[in-house]
Scaffold this motif. Structure first.
Motif, mmCIF file in Angstrom:
data_model
loop_
_atom_site.group_PDB
_atom_site.id
_atom_site.type_symbol
_atom_site.label_atom_id
_atom_site.label_comp_id
_atom_site.label_asym_id
_atom_site.label_seq_id
_atom_site.Cartn_x
_atom_site.Cartn_y
_atom_site.Cartn_z
ATOM 1 N N ALA A 8 -28.624 17.866 -32.814
ATOM 2 C CA ALA A 8 -27.833 18.533 -31.778
ATOM 3 C C ALA A 8 -26.346 18.474 -32.136
ATOM 4 O O ALA A 8 -25.628 19.458 -32.005
ATOM 5 N N LYS A 9 -25.902 17.319 -32.609
ATOM 6 C CA LYS A 9 -24.499 17.175 -33.004
ATOM 7 C C LYS A 9 -24.179 18.090 -34.173
ATOM 8 O O LYS A 9 -23.158 18.778 -34.175
ATOM 9 N N ASP A 10 -25.049 18.131 -35.172
ATOM 10 C CA ASP A 10 -24.849 18.994 -36.331
ATOM 11 C C ASP A 10 -24.815 20.470 -35.950
ATOM 12 O O ASP A 10 -24.129 21.264 -36.566
ATOM 13 N N ALA A 11 -25.567 20.831 -34.908
ATOM 14 C CA ALA A 11 -25.620 22.220 -34.466
ATOM 15 C C ALA A 11 -24.403 22.616 -33.648
ATOM 16 O O ALA A 11 -24.192 23.786 -33.372
ATOM 17 N N GLY A 12 -23.608 21.651 -33.247
ATOM 18 C CA GLY A 12 -22.394 21.966 -32.516
ATOM 19 C C GLY A 12 -22.429 21.643 -31.039
ATOM 20 O O GLY A 12 -21.523 22.019 -30.303
ATOM 21 N N PHE A 13 -23.454 20.963 -30.588
ATOM 22 C CA PHE A 13 -23.522 20.572 -29.182
ATOM 23 C C PHE A 13 -22.713 19.309 -28.953
ATOM 24 O O PHE A 13 -22.711 18.408 -29.783
ATOM 25 N N LEU A 14 -22.058 19.241 -27.826
ATOM 26 C CA LEU A 14 -21.323 18.041 -27.463
ATOM 27 C C LEU A 14 -22.309 16.972 -27.013
ATOM 28 O O LEU A 14 -23.357 17.284 -26.458
ATOM 29 N N LYS A 15 -21.960 15.732 -27.192
ATOM 30 C CA LYS A 15 -22.848 14.635 -26.807
ATOM 31 C C LYS A 15 -23.189 14.648 -25.321
ATOM 32 O O LYS A 15 -24.310 14.412 -24.933
ATOM 33 N N HIS A 16 -22.201 14.928 -24.490
ATOM 34 C CA HIS A 16 -22.408 14.845 -23.054
ATOM 35 C C HIS A 16 -23.021 16.113 -22.462
ATOM 36 O O HIS A 16 -23.339 16.144 -21.298
ATOM 37 N N LYS A 17 -23.169 17.154 -23.259
ATOM 38 C CA LYS A 17 -23.689 18.415 -22.741
ATOM 39 C C LYS A 17 -25.214 18.390 -22.705
ATOM 40 O O LYS A 17 -25.867 17.972 -23.656
ATOM 41 N N ARG A 18 -25.749 18.847 -21.611
ATOM 42 C CA ARG A 18 -27.201 18.935 -21.466
ATOM 43 C C ARG A 18 -27.705 20.109 -22.304
ATOM 44 O O ARG A 18 -27.174 21.207 -22.229
ATOM 45 N N HIS A 22 -31.321 27.909 -22.566
ATOM 46 C CA HIS A 22 -30.193 28.826 -22.418
ATOM 47 C C HIS A 22 -29.029 28.422 -23.317
ATOM 48 O O HIS A 22 -28.437 29.261 -23.999
ATOM 49 N N SER A 23 -28.678 27.135 -23.325
ATOM 50 C CA SER A 23 -27.528 26.695 -24.116
ATOM 51 C C SER A 23 -27.794 26.852 -25.616
ATOM 52 O O SER A 23 -26.885 27.215 -26.368
ATOM 53 N N VAL A 24 -29.026 26.620 -26.037
ATOM 54 C CA VAL A 24 -29.367 26.790 -27.454
ATOM 55 C C VAL A 24 -29.276 28.259 -27.839
ATOM 56 O O VAL A 24 -28.704 28.615 -28.871
ATOM 57 N N ARG A 25 -29.815 29.137 -26.988
ATOM 58 C CA ARG A 25 -29.768 30.570 -27.277
ATOM 59 C C ARG A 25 -28.326 31.060 -27.314
ATOM 60 O O ARG A 25 -27.938 31.818 -28.199
ATOM 61 N N LYS A 26 -27.511 30.609 -26.373
ATOM 62 C CA LYS A 26 -26.110 31.021 -26.337
ATOM 63 C C LYS A 26 -25.382 30.578 -27.599
ATOM 64 O O LYS A 26 -24.653 31.368 -28.207
ATOM 65 N N LEU A 27 -25.579 29.330 -28.010
ATOM 66 C CA LEU A 27 -24.931 28.830 -29.217
ATOM 67 C C LEU A 27 -25.382 29.634 -30.438
ATOM 68 O O LEU A 27 -24.566 30.001 -31.283
ATOM 69 N N LEU A 28 -26.675 29.920 -30.518
ATOM 70 C CA LEU A 28 -27.189 30.698 -31.643
ATOM 71 C C LEU A 28 -26.561 32.086 -31.684
ATOM 72 O O LEU A 28 -26.094 32.536 -32.743
ATOM 73 N N VAL A 29 -26.516 32.767 -30.555
ATOM 74 C CA VAL A 29 -25.931 34.111 -30.511
ATOM 75 C C VAL A 29 -24.459 34.064 -30.910
ATOM 76 O O VAL A 29 -23.991 34.895 -31.686
#
Length: 67
Positions: A8-18, A22-29
């Motif tokens: 998750a960290k490598d993909a660009g998600f913040l540690k505190h973010k759930r 939806h969030s994965v799809r948004k990040l991918l797009v």
């Protein structure tokens, strides 16, 4: 669990973010758009049926605005 957190960290998600579907799809797009992948290819990857549905996910990055 630790491996998933590292991914998750490598993909660009913040540690505190759930992380949700939806969030994965948004990040991918956003990442595909930032890589100049055409909307039709993005739709094929994400399974979205129309351009408007990916437009809602893809905020233009500051880098793209500067170009």
């Amino acid at each position: 669990m630790l491996k998933a957190m590292g991914m998750a960290k490598d993909a660009g998600f913040l540690k505190h973010k759930r992380i949700t579907n939806h969030s994965v799809r948004k990040l991918l797009v956003q990442k595909l758009r930032n890589s100049n992948i055409p909307p039709t290819e993005t739709m094929a990857i994400t399974g979205n049926k129309n351009v408007q549905s990916i437009t809602n996910y893809s905020n233009i990055s500051v880098e793209q605005q500067q170009k």
